[in-house]
Design a protein around this motif. Structure first.
Motif, mmCIF file in Angstrom:
data_model
loop_
_atom_site.group_PDB
_atom_site.id
_atom_site.type_symbol
_atom_site.label_atom_id
_atom_site.label_comp_id
_atom_site.label_asym_id
_atom_site.label_seq_id
_atom_site.Cartn_x
_atom_site.Cartn_y
_atom_site.Cartn_z
ATOM 1 N N SER A 213 -10.829 89.193 88.017
ATOM 2 C CA SER A 213 -11.189 90.465 88.643
ATOM 3 C C SER A 213 -12.705 90.572 88.666
ATOM 4 C CB SER A 213 -10.608 91.654 87.862
ATOM 5 O OG SER A 213 -9.200 91.608 87.836
ATOM 6 N N GLY A 214 -13.229 91.185 89.716
ATOM 7 C CA GLY A 214 -14.669 91.296 89.768
ATOM 8 C C GLY A 214 -15.155 92.116 90.937
ATOM 9 N N SER A 215 -16.434 92.086 91.143
ATOM 10 C CA SER A 215 -17.059 92.752 92.274
ATOM 11 C C SER A 215 -18.288 91.959 92.676
ATOM 12 C CB SER A 215 -17.439 94.199 91.930
ATOM 13 O OG SER A 215 -18.434 94.224 90.917
ATOM 14 N N ALA A 216 -18.625 92.011 93.955
ATOM 15 C CA ALA A 216 -19.802 91.324 94.478
ATOM 16 C C ALA A 216 -20.366 92.167 95.610
ATOM 17 C CB ALA A 216 -19.447 89.933 94.963
ATOM 18 N N SER A 217 -21.670 92.202 95.700
ATOM 19 C CA SER A 217 -22.278 92.994 96.772
ATOM 20 C C SER A 217 -22.190 92.269 98.108
ATOM 21 C CB SER A 217 -23.738 93.309 96.437
ATOM 22 O OG SER A 217 -24.488 92.101 96.294
ATOM 23 N N GLN A 218 -22.497 90.946 98.108
ATOM 24 C CA GLN A 218 -22.506 90.177 99.348
ATOM 25 C C GLN A 218 -22.138 88.723 99.079
ATOM 26 O OE1 GLN A 218 -26.600 90.784 100.616
ATOM 27 N NE2 GLN A 218 -25.995 92.385 102.070
ATOM 28 N N PHE A 219 -21.778 88.007 100.148
ATOM 29 C CA PHE A 219 -21.574 86.565 100.044
ATOM 30 C C PHE A 219 -22.039 85.912 101.342
ATOM 31 C CE2 PHE A 219 -17.698 87.900 102.154
ATOM 32 C CZ PHE A 219 -17.440 86.882 103.057
ATOM 33 N N SER A 220 -22.417 84.649 101.235
ATOM 34 C CA SER A 220 -22.826 83.855 102.391
ATOM 35 C C SER A 220 -22.234 82.459 102.279
ATOM 36 C CB SER A 220 -24.355 83.761 102.483
ATOM 37 O OG SER A 220 -24.959 85.036 102.593
ATOM 38 N N ILE A 221 -21.986 81.834 103.403
ATOM 39 C CA ILE A 221 -21.583 80.431 103.460
ATOM 40 C C ILE A 221 -22.659 79.700 104.256
ATOM 41 C CG2 ILE A 221 -19.825 78.783 104.191
ATOM 42 C CD1 ILE A 221 -17.784 81.061 104.007
ATOM 43 N N ARG A 222 -23.382 78.803 103.584
ATOM 44 C CA ARG A 222 -24.522 78.171 104.228
ATOM 45 C C ARG A 222 -24.390 76.649 104.146
ATOM 46 N NH1 ARG A 222 -28.735 79.986 99.439
ATOM 47 N NH2 ARG A 222 -28.198 78.328 97.937
ATOM 48 N N PRO A 223 -24.891 75.934 105.166
ATOM 49 C CA PRO A 223 -24.854 74.462 105.149
ATOM 50 C C PRO A 223 -25.741 73.916 104.032
ATOM 51 C CG PRO A 223 -25.279 75.315 107.356
ATOM 52 C CD PRO A 223 -25.437 76.468 106.415
ATOM 53 N N LEU A 224 -25.324 72.785 103.467
ATOM 54 C CA LEU A 224 -26.128 72.115 102.465
ATOM 55 C C LEU A 224 -27.278 71.372 103.142
ATOM 56 C CD1 LEU A 224 -23.513 70.596 99.984
ATOM 57 C CD2 LEU A 224 -25.213 72.350 99.475
ATOM 58 N N ALA A 225 -28.454 71.435 102.564
ATOM 59 C CA ALA A 225 -29.611 70.735 103.119
ATOM 60 C C ALA A 225 -29.364 69.231 103.109
ATOM 61 C CB ALA A 225 -30.859 71.067 102.309
ATOM 62 N N GLY A 226 -29.561 68.596 104.268
ATOM 63 C CA GLY A 226 -29.369 67.156 104.386
ATOM 64 C C GLY A 226 -27.933 66.730 104.517
ATOM 65 N N SER A 227 -26.986 67.674 104.542
ATOM 66 C CA SER A 227 -25.558 67.339 104.680
ATOM 67 C C SER A 227 -24.887 68.399 105.541
ATOM 68 C CB SER A 227 -24.897 67.263 103.297
ATOM 69 O OG SER A 227 -23.533 66.901 103.422
ATOM 70 N N PRO A 228 -25.071 68.329 106.852
ATOM 71 C CA PRO A 228 -24.590 69.392 107.740
ATOM 72 C C PRO A 228 -23.077 69.569 107.759
ATOM 73 C CG PRO A 228 -25.302 67.466 108.986
ATOM 74 C CD PRO A 228 -25.729 67.229 107.580
ATOM 75 N N GLU A 229 -22.310 68.536 107.337
ATOM 76 C CA GLU A 229 -20.858 68.668 107.340
ATOM 77 C C GLU A 229 -20.351 69.408 106.104
ATOM 78 O OE1 GLU A 229 -21.817 65.031 105.018
ATOM 79 O OE2 GLU A 229 -22.476 65.912 106.921
ATOM 80 N N SER A 230 -21.218 69.665 105.130
ATOM 81 C CA SER A 230 -20.815 70.343 103.901
ATOM 82 C C SER A 230 -21.524 71.692 103.791
ATOM 83 C CB SER A 230 -21.143 69.488 102.676
ATOM 84 O OG SER A 230 -20.423 68.277 102.701
ATOM 85 N N SER A 231 -20.856 72.629 103.092
ATOM 86 C CA SER A 231 -21.394 73.973 102.915
ATOM 87 C C SER A 231 -21.248 74.386 101.458
ATOM 88 C CB SER A 231 -20.664 74.972 103.821
ATOM 89 O OG SER A 231 -20.736 74.590 105.173
ATOM 90 N N GLU A 232 -21.830 75.515 101.130
ATOM 91 C CA GLU A 232 -21.678 76.093 99.803
ATOM 92 C C GLU A 232 -21.553 77.610 99.929
ATOM 93 O OE1 GLU A 232 -25.113 74.922 97.625
ATOM 94 O OE2 GLU A 232 -26.508 76.090 98.839
ATOM 95 N N LEU A 233 -20.822 78.187 98.974
ATOM 96 C CA LEU A 233 -20.608 79.625 98.938
ATOM 97 C C LEU A 233 -21.613 80.251 97.981
ATOM 98 C CD1 LEU A 233 -18.904 82.239 99.461
ATOM 99 C CD2 LEU A 233 -17.452 81.485 97.560
ATOM 100 N N VAL A 234 -22.357 81.234 98.460
ATOM 101 C CA VAL A 234 -23.348 81.932 97.644
ATOM 102 C C VAL A 234 -22.905 83.385 97.474
ATOM 103 C CG1 VAL A 234 -25.755 82.572 97.381
ATOM 104 C CG2 VAL A 234 -25.154 80.428 98.544
#
Length: 475
Positions: A213-234
């Protein structure tokens, strides 16, 4: 009589709400459902159709179209495997489909172990049943989060998003087994009026819970630098509480009954059924056991009770992170190992034991079954969540209103349930076939073939054997 009957149908349809029952589609309405209907309304055991019935075994769960794509990595049993395994749970869970199109998330699995019912003369019956059930429930899981889970973070299928708002969220996995004893009796047996009541008491054992259980204000999904086919959740401003009643451990039958290792509890069901009319009675067909009523009304309460968790190896942590980054590896760690995996990735500011009571999926069921032509019925059913608890850990059933045209006789059933599930924009069209000892049922055929969206279908497969109560024996 016909005008009154149609008026009754219209009035019933006007006042019914929207609900969904976690039971075998179609068979819970059948007069020959026996054991399977008894879990929905134990009054069916009063004046039983079967002299005896044995459920050899039944398996059910919610799946989506991926179940037939990832052959070898699929599983109906993901919610049941989570307490006892970490092997490929990420892949297995991706083949399950939520019964809800959007929020909340709802996955379910069930095993019906060998069980039996017996008639005690003409008007009474008993049943002993064994079941294992598992649930995964999620609240406020954004579409982008669910999509990255199915599409992965290391493919180009996950679109980038930036500064999406989130809020409070919950994700809970629970599983438990129960052994139940049911009894039904027919109190009234007139030509045009039949009244039955029934009750079930069940012992809950082997229960385990894991949650985040939790709370978060915002999230983003952004491409990894130097690896356009991969992403990370922030995730920004993440506050969390994660816990479990017992660590993941291999299944041991003896430990399932130990309240120090698993949760235990009690529950009960109550049911009543009333039949009106004998319009379809046949004096010429000696072995015709089909019901003669014009309509049947039923009401029941199921799973009234709770699970008590007071286990010795439980743990709950809380924490807060201004910014958290999750990649595909971390996503799989959390999916495969649940709360324990989460705790290895996120630090704990506080740590405590888990000791709470969690309600069973309490529900109230109402139904009307109208026999339009001999052997052909139209069933309208309503299953509402019972009680007003909004606690995130309590088990519940999604709400829907179901209309089921059905043909039945003593050897087979064919039903086509149409479910209007609360929160879903479109109805679910199902189908059930019962051919002698074998039955197969789906609650949403469209969820098995449509690739877009995450909505799935409840599917059941099972085998049973029985002997009918024949009229000349009863007389």
């Amino acid at each position: 009589m016909k005008n009154a009957l149609f008026n009754f149908i219209i009035i019933l349809g006007t006042f019914t709400g929207t609900t969904f029952a976690q039971d075998i589609p179609g068979l819970v309405a059948s007069n020959y459902g026996g054991l399977y209907r008894a879990t929905y309304n134990p009054a069916v055991l009063g004046g039983p159709k079967h002299k005896w019935q044995i459920n050899i075994g039944a398996l059910g769960g919610s799946i989506n179209y991926r179940y037939f794509v990832f052959i070898g990595k699929n599983s109906l049993l993901y919610p049941l495997l989570a307490p006892h395994s970490t092997k490929e749970l990420y892949g297995r869970s991706r083949t399950m489909g939520s019964l809800m199109h959007a929020d909340p998330l709802f996955l379910v699995s069930e095993i019906r172990w060998p069980s039996a019912s017996f008639s005690l003369g003409k008007y009474q019956g008993v049943a002993v049943q064994f079941r294992t059930r598992g649930f995964v429930q999620g609240k406020n899981m954004p579409e982008a989060i669910r999509n990255l889970y199915f599409k992965r973070l290391d493919t180009e299928s996950t679109p980038a998003t930036s500064n999406e708002s989130w809020g409070d969220f919950d994700l809970v996995q629970q599983s438990f087994s129960d052994v139940s004893l049911s009894y039904g009796i027919q109190l009234l047996d007139l030509d045009a009026h039949k009244l039955r009541i029934g009750a079930t008491v069940k012992r809950i054992f082997g229960a385990r819970i894991g949650y985040l259980s939790g709370s978060a204000s915002q999230f983003s999904i952004r491409p990894l630098a130097g690896s356009p086919e991969s992403s990370e959740l922030v995730i920004s401003d993440l506050a969390y509480e994660s816990g479990y009643s017992a660590p993941n451990q291999k299944l041991s039958i003896g430990n399932l009954f130990d309240a120090d290792k698993y949760g235990t509890g009690w529950g009960y069901d109550l049911g009543v059924s009333y039949e009106f009319g004998s319009f379809w009675y046949s004096n010429t067909e000696k072995f015709d056991e089909s019901p003669a009523y014009l309509f049947r009304l039923g009401a029941s309460l199921t799973d009234i009770g709770s699970i008590r968790y007071r286990t010795s190896e439980s743990r709950v942590i809380t924490g807060r992170q201004p910014e958290s980054v999750i990649g595909q590896k971390e996503l799989e760690t959390i999916s495969d190992k649940g709360p324990e995996g989460f705790m290895t990735l996120f630090p704990a500011e506080t740590s405590a034991v888990f000791g709470r009571d969690v309600k069973l999926p309490q529900a109230i069921h109402l139904e009307a079954d109208v026999q339009l032509v001999k052997g052909f019925f139209l069933n309208m059913s309503q299953t509402k969540r019972y009680g007003n608890s909004n606690r995130s850990l309590d088990i519940y059933q999604p709400e829907s209103f179901t209309i089921t045209p059905r043909f039945e006789d003593e050897d087979s059933d064919f039903a086509f349930p149409v479910s209007f599930i609360k929160g879903n924009k479109r109805p679910s069209f199902g189908a059930v076939g019962h051919f002698g000892p074998v039955f197969l049922g789906f609650s949403n055929l469209n969820g098995l073939i449509k690739k877009s969206g995450a909505r799935g279908s409840l599917v059941y497969l099972g085998f049973s054997a029985w002997k009918l109560n024949r009229r000349q024996n009863r007389d």
